[in-house]
Design an enzyme around this catalytic site. Sequence first.
Site, PDB file in Angstrom:
ATOM      1  N   GLY A   1      73.838  53.378  33.504  1.00 45.03           N
ATOM      2  CA  GLY A   1      72.507  52.809  33.305  1.00 45.03           C
ATOM      3  C   GLY A   1      71.608  53.799  32.609  1.00 45.03           C
TER       4      GLY A   1
ATOM      5  N   CYS B   1      79.248  57.205  35.487  1.00 44.89           N
ATOM      6  CA  CYS B   1      78.115  57.822  34.799  1.00 44.89           C
ATOM      7  C   CYS B   1      76.856  57.777  35.673  1.00 44.89           C
ATOM      8  CB  CYS B   1      77.925  57.145  33.436  1.00 44.89           C
ATOM      9  SG  CYS B   1      77.006  58.153  32.291  1.00 44.89           S
ATOM     10  N   TYR B   2      75.881  56.924  35.343  1.00 42.19           N
ATOM     11  CA  TYR B   2      74.695  56.864  36.203  1.00 42.19           C
ATOM     12  C   TYR B   2      75.102  56.530  37.644  1.00 42.19           C
ATOM     13  CZ  TYR B   2      70.193  55.455  38.140  1.00 42.19           C
ATOM     14  OH  TYR B   2      69.077  55.351  38.933  1.00 42.19           O
TER      15      TYR B   2
ATOM     16  N   HIS C   1      83.086  57.063  30.637  1.00 32.95           N
ATOM     17  CA  HIS C   1      83.187  55.599  30.721  1.00 32.95           C
ATOM     18  C   HIS C   1      84.642  55.142  30.595  1.00 32.95           C
ATOM     19  CE1 HIS C   1      78.910  54.573  30.709  1.00 32.95           C
ATOM     20  NE2 HIS C   1      78.779  55.721  30.066  1.00 32.95           N
TER      21      HIS C   1
ATOM     22  N   GLU D   1      85.683  52.152  30.921  1.00 37.42           N
ATOM     23  CA  GLU D   1      85.745  50.754  30.479  1.00 37.42           C
ATOM     24  C   GLU D   1      85.796  50.595  28.959  1.00 37.42           C
ATOM     25  OE1 GLU D   1      83.263  52.360  31.815  1.00 37.42           O
ATOM     26  OE2 GLU D   1      81.301  51.702  31.149  1.00 37.42           O
TER      27      GLU D   1
ATOM     28  N   ASP E   1      85.379  26.244  24.304  1.00 37.32           N
ATOM     29  CA  ASP E   1      84.758  26.068  25.623  1.00 37.32           C
ATOM     30  C   ASP E   1      84.640  24.589  26.005  1.00 37.32           C
ATOM     31  OD1 ASP E   1      84.506  28.765  25.350  1.00 37.32           O
ATOM     32  OD2 ASP E   1      82.382  28.730  24.858  1.00 37.32           O
TER      33      ASP E   1
ATOM     34  N   LYS F   1      85.510  34.648  27.880  1.00 35.21           N
ATOM     35  CA  LYS F   1      86.086  33.831  26.805  1.00 35.21           C
ATOM     36  C   LYS F   1      87.612  33.949  26.745  1.00 35.21           C
ATOM     37  CE  LYS F   1      84.708  31.658  22.821  1.00 35.21           C
ATOM     38  NZ  LYS F   1      83.488  30.835  22.738  1.00 35.21           N
TER      39      LYS F   1
END
Length: 561
Positions: free
Chosen positions: A103, A130-131, A217, A219, A275, A417
């Site tokens: 963040g 991180c944060y 990070h 991710e 979708d 998605k």
Amino acid sequence: MVNENLKTAPDDSHRIATTDDIEVSTYLEIAKEMGGEQPAATEEAVSGAEREAIIVLDFGSQYSLLIARRVRECQVYCELLPHDTPWEKIVPLNPKGFILSGGPASVYAPDAPLAPAYVYESHLPVLGICYGMQVITKQLGGQVTPGTKREYGHAILHLSEVDSPLFTALPDSTPVWMSHGDKIEEMPPDFSTLAYTENSPFAVIGNGSGIFGLQFHPEVAHTPEGKTILRNFVYRICGCRGNWKMGNFVSESMDRIKEQVGSGKVILALSGGVDSSVVATLIHRAVGDQLTCIFVNNGLLRREEAERTLKVFQTNLGMNIIYVDATDRFLDRLKGVIDPEQKRKIIGEEFIRVFEEEASKIGKVNFLAQGTLYPDVIESVSSISTASAKIKSHHNVGGLPAKMTLNLLEPLRYLFKDEVRQVGAELGLPEEIVWRQPFPGPGLAIRCVGEVTKEKLEILRGADFILMNEIKKAKYYRQLWQSFCVITDVKSVGVMGDYRTYSYLIAIRAVTSDDVMTADWARLPYDLLARISNRIVNVVPEVNRVVYDITSKPPSTIEWE
Ligand code: XMP
């Protein structure tokens, strides 16, 4: 020629979902305006005795949603919730562990967001990123200080505790992606360093009771072993079993739809996008003819799009479809309009009118189904929003129907998605639908620079048809986020045979993207571009020049308007 960005571009299964298909952006708005009910609480998403979830508490990082994606890719259900979500909302999900996201804040700022007490009191495993790591440090008695300089970019992580379950299957040294200003000065009591980088002695910390912190990070794609670390956390530390599978989703979701709808009637606007197509098929499987789809041809679709959609859903799947050719209505209203935002507004308004008229002919309807996806849900409940949304209105809705009061049916509201595509494949939908590139709600109108006329649309369709054909033949379709033609308002001089020509300029746009907020122009091979250009000028007589758009987003946007 080296196709740099194509080689490194993630395939579709790594995409972040967006609100770019017509049904998402349109119907969320319609339903909100109609006062439609939101579906039940989030626990609906995971059912059965095996329910398990990882909760990502969001501190506002641009990567928060990506963390949830990565965990889901490990077949573990994961939700991103605001950092101050009350415990009562979390319990029904049967949490197995928490991830505290990164963040922008500083933990030593007076109003810095912190983790709720239950994160520590529940005795569930916690991974701070991180944060999130700094939050853990501060709350558990360590010290965080402002870094003298920001550490941003690649670093090499060296493991000091190679036996930590967090590091199973990891090499001793591996590249990681850093992006932080503050740093940990002193770890909380009982914590030790598990790994370090040149600039961060506390790159990974842990306390032996399942609480870990990562300064980098895991991710992002720039941390190649990041997914292994997350996988280790959810499986080895949180004890998850990985029951989030799309096959289970289909059958559970059908049961829920049956229960929710009962003997009621459902309407849905079918666009042919992935979708709305998946929602339609799922609901049709569950309640058959109680579902009516309304397919509005606004005259701004690509060549053969309406016919193909009808063939799949009406002829092959036997769905109840009301097809409305409203081409003239739309084009009449667009006459003389050149401003892109004005085009969007008109198309949105007209769409609602047509939809409302058709829906009123059906009689009593109880539910409006729509293809809302998880990122849309997140966006509507948190401050996460795309930069692009501020640049273009990105929706197709102007005047909204006030008369209908319908309940919402949103079976995909917990899916990304790529998960929707998996559900589509599970349902046996044709590849052409499952893998369709996003197509904007205002359709070809925003790919027709200047006034939208029948003539320009026809030229654009001809060129776009060739482009699509060649891109698919060359097997680039799935690698590209989007590929399309734009008809400009420019005419230029050319020569064909012995004749001078003065004809339209067509631009080709093909981009790769991870998250739609940024996009890179695709390094398509020259010979492919040459083939496309050659075919367009030979087959579409009103075109004598083709250019390739080599700008990225930012500073450009993906669409030209
Ligand atoms: P831009 O052009 O902003 O587009 O980079 C980002 C994504 O959004 C799609 N797009 C739209 N989708 N209604 C939509 O439903 C719109 O008005 C709209 N404008 C852009 C675009 O195709 C791309 O995927």
